[in-house]
Design an enzyme around this catalytic site. Structure first.
Site, PDB file in Angstrom:
ATOM      1  N   GLU A  96       0.837  -1.185   0.000  1.00 52.97           N
ATOM      2  CA  GLU A  96       0.000   0.000   0.000  1.00 52.97           C
ATOM      3  C   GLU A  96       0.872   1.235   0.000  1.00 52.97           C
ATOM      4  OE1 GLU A  96      -2.881  -0.491   3.144  1.00 52.97           O
ATOM      5  OE2 GLU A  96      -3.897  -1.834   1.751  1.00 52.97           O
ATOM      6  N   CYS A 158       3.269   8.361   1.418  1.00 53.15           N
ATOM      7  CA  CYS A 158       3.752   7.410   2.418  1.00 53.15           C
ATOM      8  C   CYS A 158       4.090   6.105   1.693  1.00 53.15           C
ATOM      9  CB  CYS A 158       2.668   7.200   3.478  1.00 53.15           C
ATOM     10  SG  CYS A 158       3.163   6.021   4.749  1.00 53.15           S
ATOM     11  N   CYS A 165       5.509  -7.117   7.401  1.00 58.23           N
ATOM     12  CA  CYS A 165       6.534  -6.629   8.328  1.00 58.23           C
ATOM     13  C   CYS A 165       6.856  -7.721   9.343  1.00 58.23           C
ATOM     14  CB  CYS A 165       6.034  -5.384   9.064  1.00 58.23           C
ATOM     15  SG  CYS A 165       7.332  -4.576  10.038  1.00 58.23           S
ATOM     16  N   CYS A 169       5.010  -5.270  16.123  1.00 59.02           N
ATOM     17  CA  CYS A 169       4.475  -4.303  17.083  1.00 59.02           C
ATOM     18  C   CYS A 169       3.007  -4.656  17.344  1.00 59.02           C
ATOM     19  CB  CYS A 169       4.594  -2.883  16.524  1.00 59.02           C
ATOM     20  SG  CYS A 169       6.295  -2.427  16.164  1.00 59.02           S
ATOM     21  N   CYS A 172      -0.063  -2.722  15.640  1.00 55.03           N
ATOM     22  CA  CYS A 172       0.005  -2.406  14.213  1.00 55.03           C
ATOM     23  C   CYS A 172      -0.607  -3.524  13.371  1.00 55.03           C
ATOM     24  CB  CYS A 172       1.452  -2.189  13.799  1.00 55.03           C
ATOM     25  SG  CYS A 172       1.642  -1.797  12.047  1.00 55.03           S
ATOM     26  N   GLY A 216       6.147  -2.287   6.424  1.00 51.12           N
ATOM     27  CA  GLY A 216       7.511  -2.804   6.506  1.00 51.12           C
ATOM     28  C   GLY A 216       8.442  -1.955   7.344  1.00 51.12           C
ATOM     29  N   GLU A 217       9.633  -2.512   7.589  1.00 49.53           N
ATOM     30  CA  GLU A 217      10.654  -1.834   8.372  1.00 49.53           C
ATOM     31  C   GLU A 217      11.806  -1.514   7.406  1.00 49.53           C
ATOM     32  OE1 GLU A 217      11.375  -0.410  11.314  1.00 49.53           O
ATOM     33  OE2 GLU A 217      13.355  -0.171  10.417  1.00 49.53           O
ATOM     34  N   SER A 246      11.159   6.279   8.930  1.00 52.29           N
ATOM     35  CA  SER A 246      10.853   5.899  10.307  1.00 52.29           C
ATOM     36  C   SER A 246      11.309   4.467  10.558  1.00 52.29           C
ATOM     37  CB  SER A 246       9.343   6.014  10.531  1.00 52.29           C
ATOM     38  OG  SER A 246       9.023   5.579  11.833  1.00 52.29           O
ATOM     39  N   SER A 269      10.455   5.204  16.142  1.00 55.89           N
ATOM     40  CA  SER A 269       9.200   4.868  16.821  1.00 55.89           C
ATOM     41  C   SER A 269       9.504   4.490  18.257  1.00 55.89           C
ATOM     42  CB  SER A 269       8.502   3.713  16.091  1.00 55.89           C
ATOM     43  OG  SER A 269       8.146   4.128  14.794  1.00 55.89           O
ATOM     44  N   LEU A 270       9.251   5.430  19.159  1.00 53.58           N
ATOM     45  CA  LEU A 270       9.571   5.221  20.576  1.00 53.58           C
ATOM     46  C   LEU A 270       8.442   4.434  21.245  1.00 53.58           C
ATOM     47  CD1 LEU A 270      11.604   5.960  22.846  1.00 53.58           C
ATOM     48  CD2 LEU A 270      10.247   8.032  23.242  1.00 53.58           C
ATOM     49  N   ASN A 271       7.272   5.020  21.246  1.00 59.02           N
ATOM     50  CA  ASN A 271       6.021   4.337  21.632  1.00 59.02           C
ATOM     51  C   ASN A 271       5.902   3.885  23.079  1.00 59.02           C
ATOM     52  OD1 ASN A 271       5.152   4.693  19.030  1.00 59.02           O
ATOM     53  ND2 ASN A 271       5.727   2.650  18.347  1.00 59.02           N
ATOM     54  N   ASN A 345      -4.756   4.340  15.787  1.00 55.00           N
ATOM     55  CA  ASN A 345      -5.788   4.019  14.810  1.00 55.00           C
ATOM     56  C   ASN A 345      -6.139   2.556  15.029  1.00 55.00           C
ATOM     57  OD1 ASN A 345      -5.730   6.597  13.376  1.00 55.00           O
ATOM     58  ND2 ASN A 345      -3.675   5.969  12.759  1.00 55.00           N
ATOM     59  N   CYS A 388      -1.835   5.524   9.853  1.00 55.91           N
ATOM     60  CA  CYS A 388      -0.676   4.816  10.424  1.00 55.91           C
ATOM     61  C   CYS A 388      -1.110   3.506  11.045  1.00 55.91           C
ATOM     62  CB  CYS A 388      -0.048   5.621  11.558  1.00 55.91           C
ATOM     63  SG  CYS A 388       0.587   7.202  11.100  1.00 55.91           S
TER      64      CYS A 388
HETATM   65  N1  SAH Z   1       8.410   0.172  10.606  1.00 55.49           N
HETATM   66  C1  SAH Z   1       8.601   1.582  10.717  1.00 55.49           C
HETATM   67  C2  SAH Z   1       7.704   2.406   9.801  1.00 55.49           C
HETATM   68  C3  SAH Z   1       6.236   2.033   9.690  1.00 55.49           C
HETATM   69  S1  SAH Z   1       5.160   2.426  10.995  1.00 55.49           S
HETATM   70  C4  SAH Z   1       8.430   2.020  12.155  1.00 55.49           C
HETATM   71  O1  SAH Z   1       8.038   1.216  12.977  1.00 55.49           O
HETATM   72  O2  SAH Z   1       8.733   3.163  12.470  1.00 55.49           O
HETATM   73  C5  SAH Z   1       4.927   4.149  10.981  1.00 55.49           C
HETATM   74  C6  SAH Z   1       4.434   4.671  12.330  1.00 55.49           C
HETATM   75  O3  SAH Z   1       3.085   4.265  12.607  1.00 55.49           O
HETATM   76  C7  SAH Z   1       5.274   4.162  13.490  1.00 55.49           C
HETATM   77  O4  SAH Z   1       5.668   5.231  14.315  1.00 55.49           O
HETATM   78  C8  SAH Z   1       4.314   3.254  14.236  1.00 55.49           C
HETATM   79  O5  SAH Z   1       4.632   3.214  15.605  1.00 55.49           O
HETATM   80  C9  SAH Z   1       2.983   3.888  13.962  1.00 55.49           C
HETATM   81  N2  SAH Z   1       1.852   2.979  14.117  1.00 55.49           N
HETATM   82  C10 SAH Z   1       1.833   1.640  13.973  1.00 55.49           C
HETATM   83  N3  SAH Z   1       0.603   1.145  14.210  1.00 55.49           N
HETATM   84  C11 SAH Z   1      -0.193   2.193  14.522  1.00 55.49           C
HETATM   85  C12 SAH Z   1      -1.581   2.328  14.838  1.00 55.49           C
HETATM   86  N4  SAH Z   1      -2.394   1.278  14.886  1.00 55.49           N
HETATM   87  N5  SAH Z   1      -2.047   3.558  15.077  1.00 55.49           N
HETATM   88  C13 SAH Z   1      -1.253   4.645  15.012  1.00 55.49           C
HETATM   89  N6  SAH Z   1       0.060   4.579  14.686  1.00 55.49           N
HETATM   90  C14 SAH Z   1       0.588   3.369  14.447  1.00 55.49           C
END
Ligand code: SAH
Length: 405
Positions: A96, A158, A165, A169, A172, A216-217, A246, A269-271, A345, A388
């Protein structure tokens, strides 16, 4: 010509095309004609490179060499103007790619070009001016809006780097696919070319931002990703200052990335605000914990005015408390950083909930008060699963929110 991916022009750099031209016994200026056709004009077939003599085009075709332009298999348009594309490659795999005519706010405030766009929108071509009005009268509204947004310099693509991936996470949707394969450099560039053509925009005339934040990463497909970046900068004409990649935190590749002469800006992506929490949300934290990750961020050679972006997905009652925000302040102390907050999301099979609006505000306040520029990303295209973490090659749109047209 070795494996089958060698048979595509898209993805070859200048030197590789020069070699191909040389081996075909053609004069060296043909290499420039091919580069222009593939990356500037973004042709979909050899026939469209009209500067090449017919016999050379036939010769290439006989050797099984094609442009390798991907196909747009499906296109979903959100009520907010976001477009989610399903882009298909030669082997039937697809990813996508998302077009956001106005960006999502994530490009703001990092002191580099992309964030300055509104302030620098030019003369009377900006929105609300007579120029824009005249456009709107002439064109159909969607096209006019798209053009205005592009003039506003926030249009963002994007881009995906892998089919699926491997990082897993927990919040995701892409993770649910697992990883199918890496994309080639040509497939990464091809997504951008397909969307540029479909949106009828063309860099460098139109200002386009790229975020490598799709499926993907990117740092687990590092070589192809970097090759794609070079082609996008040098051949397609999108400046590196308008690109952001990212990563979930692949520490050794963050170090390699810092040494690249041509590179996008870095987002991490700290999270989560501590190791226990981060390991729960992002299992890769077992391998590269916060100490290692932040050490790599501290060592990262930033350019003039550049900051590292830290993304933080807010999950209700999991990582969205004021105390988490206070821990983030401690983690980022001394770093030239900005933070992008993303409200989760949601999607099928995701166990977390979107945070309450007041916790987003409270979280942002703590960071801002500590002097960390903090932005809340606007969710784009939630109604078509384009936001995202929602990229899962979903073939539906949400029934309740489906646009009537
Ligand atoms: N793999 C890379 C890039 C793709 S994700 C990474 O992890 O950074 C892009 C961003 O979307 C990341 O910061 C991730 O933490 C965030 N993301 C993933 N799932 C999400 C969700 N369900 N809602 C909001 N953001 C999300």
């Amino acid at each position: 010509m070795g494996d089958s991916s060698d048979a595509f022009l898209l993805g070859l750099n200048r030197q590789e095309v020069a070699e191909l031209v040389d081996r075909a016994g053609e004069p060296s200026y043909r290499a420039q004609q091919i580069m222009d056709g593939v990356y500037r004009e973004r042709v979909q077939s050899l026939d469209q490179i009209s500067t090449l003599p017919l016999r050379f085009r036939e010769n290439l075709a006989q050797c099984g060499i094609t442009v390798g332009f991907p196909a747009i298999q499906q296109k979903f348009v959100s009520q907010d103007g976001t477009v989610r594309y399903l882009v298909a490659f030669n082997d039937g795999q697809s990813v996508e790619t998302v077009w956001m005519p106005e960006g999502d706010g994530g490009e703001a405030g990092d002191g580099t070009e992309a964030g300055d766009s509104v302030e620098r929108s030019e003369g009377n071509s900006g929105p609300g001016t007579s120029g824009a009005k005249a456009l709107a009268e002439k064109d159909e509204p969607i096209a006019a809006l798209t053009r205005c947004a592009t003039q506003n310099h926030r249009a963002t693509i994007c881009v995906s780097s892998q089919v699926g991936c491997a990082v897993d996470c927990q919040f995701c949707l892409t993770a649910q696919l697992g990883v199918k394969r890496n994309l080639s450099a040509g497939e990464i560039v091809g997504q951008v070319c397909a969307v540029l053509n479909d949106q009828k925009v063309s860099p460098p005339r139109d200002r386009i931002n790229l975020v490598f934040m799709g499926m993907g990463e990117p740092f687990l497909n590092y070589e192809n990703f970097i090759k794609a970046v070079r082609l996008l900068v040098e051949e397609v004409g999108i400046p590196e200052s308008r690109m952001t990649v990212s990563t979930a935190g692949i520490v050794p590749r963050i170090q390699d990335f810092g040494l690249e002469p041509i590179r996008p800006k870095l987002a991490i992506s700290l999270n989560a605000s501590n190791d226990e929490l981060r390991t729960r949300l992002m299992p890769l934290n077992r391998k590269w914990n916060l100490e290692k990750l932040l050490a790599a961020a501290r060592d990262f050679p930033l350019r003039n005015r550049e900051r590292i972006t830290f993304e933080y997905v807010l999950l209700r009652d999991s990582n969205d408390a004021v105390q988490n925000a206070e821990e983030v302040v401690e983690l980022l102390r001394g770093l030239r950083a900005k933070v992008n907050l993303i409200a989760l999301n949601s999607g099928p099979g995701i166990e977390f909930a979107t945070p309450a609006p007041q916790s987003v505000v409270a979280f942002q306040k703590v960071l801002t008060a500590a002097g960390i520029p903090t932005f809340v990303r606007r969710p784009r295209g939630r109604d078509i699963f384009a936001a995202c973490g929602q990229l899962k090659r979903t073939l539906e749109i949400r029934p309740a929110e489906a646009p009537s047209t």
